[in-house]
Motif scaffolding. Structure first.
Motif, short mmCIF file in Angstrom:
data_model
loop_
_atom_site.label_atom_id
_atom_site.label_comp_id
_atom_site.label_asym_id
_atom_site.label_seq_id
_atom_site.Cartn_x
_atom_site.Cartn_y
_atom_site.Cartn_z
N PRO A 26 -78.47 3.57 -28.10
CA PRO A 26 -77.15 3.75 -28.70
C PRO A 26 -76.99 5.02 -29.51
O PRO A 26 -75.90 5.31 -30.00
N PHE A 27 -78.06 5.81 -29.63
CA PHE A 27 -78.01 7.01 -30.47
C PHE A 27 -77.65 8.27 -29.70
O PHE A 27 -77.23 9.26 -30.29
N ALA A 28 -77.85 8.27 -28.38
CA ALA A 28 -77.71 9.49 -27.57
C ALA A 28 -76.47 9.42 -26.69
O ALA A 28 -76.13 8.37 -26.14
N LEU A 81 -74.76 14.98 -34.02
CA LEU A 81 -74.70 13.71 -33.31
C LEU A 81 -75.33 12.59 -34.13
O LEU A 81 -74.80 11.48 -34.20
N GLU A 82 -76.46 12.89 -34.76
CA GLU A 82 -77.10 11.89 -35.61
C GLU A 82 -76.17 11.47 -36.76
O GLU A 82 -76.03 10.28 -37.06
N ARG A 123 -74.45 7.73 -37.20
CA ARG A 123 -74.73 7.00 -38.43
C ARG A 123 -73.45 6.54 -39.10
O ARG A 123 -73.36 5.41 -39.61
N ARG A 124 -72.44 7.41 -39.10
CA ARG A 124 -71.14 7.03 -39.68
C ARG A 124 -70.50 5.91 -38.87
O ARG A 124 -69.93 4.96 -39.42
N GLN A 125 -70.56 6.03 -37.55
CA GLN A 125 -69.93 5.03 -36.69
C GLN A 125 -70.59 3.66 -36.82
O GLN A 125 -69.90 2.64 -36.83
#
Length: 228
Positions: A97-99, A160-161, A165-167
């Protein structure tokens, strides 16, 4: 159109196209219109075409030597490229879910897969590719080309990180990222992650085929042999 003007235009269009994934509303509209599969195929074809254009344009730009090409630098590229291809092969379409190149569904934070090695495998693959080629090519056009790739990839990693993180929110981010790391191998060294089972043979085969193809087509397509 030749020389620096072609190189500048190709570079600007390539960078503009890769701003699309970082624009959630625009990307969502394209996914709705094209479908998820259509979006992935379309963006991949566009990216590949523009990448080849900007590489060819760099080769056609006026040659301005900044440092000589060395044999050890060619060895560096030949060592770095299999690593970059492996990261890309195991990262694209994997549960992560991070990329941006992966999918959020199917991710298990206890067994995070490639995200345990690094949350951003494709961006690191691009960074490794760019950095190795930057060292091996000592002319101005390729310094601009690969330097820009390395710089924007580094900026993309951070941006992107931060956006993910905000989302997710801090609580969900901590839960999902507990056994992952941004820097390749950091979670492994820290003891937060251990590989489970063997790597996917399909993805491994794809990586080998991509490496063999790129190695043998480098000279006829790019015009430079990858051999040291």
């Amino acid at each position: 159109m030749t020389g620096w003007s072609e190189f500048i235009l190709a570079g600007m269009l390539f960078l503009a196209s890769h701003a699309i994934p970082s624009m959630p509303k625009l990307k969502a509209a394209l996914v709705r219109g094209l479908g998820q599969r259509g979006w992935v195929i379309g963006f991949s074809l566009l990216s590949t075409a523009l990448l080849f254009w900007v590489i060819f344009a760099a080769g056609r730009a006026p040659y301005v030597e900044l440092w000589p090409q060395e044999t050890w630098a060619r060895w560096l590229v030949n060592i770095a490229m299999p690593l970059a291809i492996l990261l890309g092969s195991f990262g694209v379409g994997a549960p992560n879910p991070f990329a941006f190149e992966a999918r959020a569904s199917g991710f298990d934070p206890v067994h995070p897969g490639i995200a345990g090695l690094t949350r951003q495998p494709l961006l690191w693959a691009i960074a490794i590719w760019a950095a190795a080629h930057l060292v091996a090519n000592g002319d101005l056009a390729h310094l601009i080309l690969f330097g820009a790739f390395a710089l924007f990839t580094a900026m993309g990693l951070r941006a992107l990180e931060a956006r993910k993180r905000r989302q997710m929110g801090e609580t969900e981010w901590q839960r999902l990222s507990a056994r992952t790391g941004l820097i390749p191998g950091a979670a492994l060294v820290a003891g937060r992650w251990r590989p489970k089972g063997w790597p996917s043979p399909t993805r491994l085969i794809v990586a080998v085929l991509v490496w063999v193809t790129l190695y043998h087509l480098h000279a006829p397509v790019v015009g430079v042999s990858p051999q040291p």
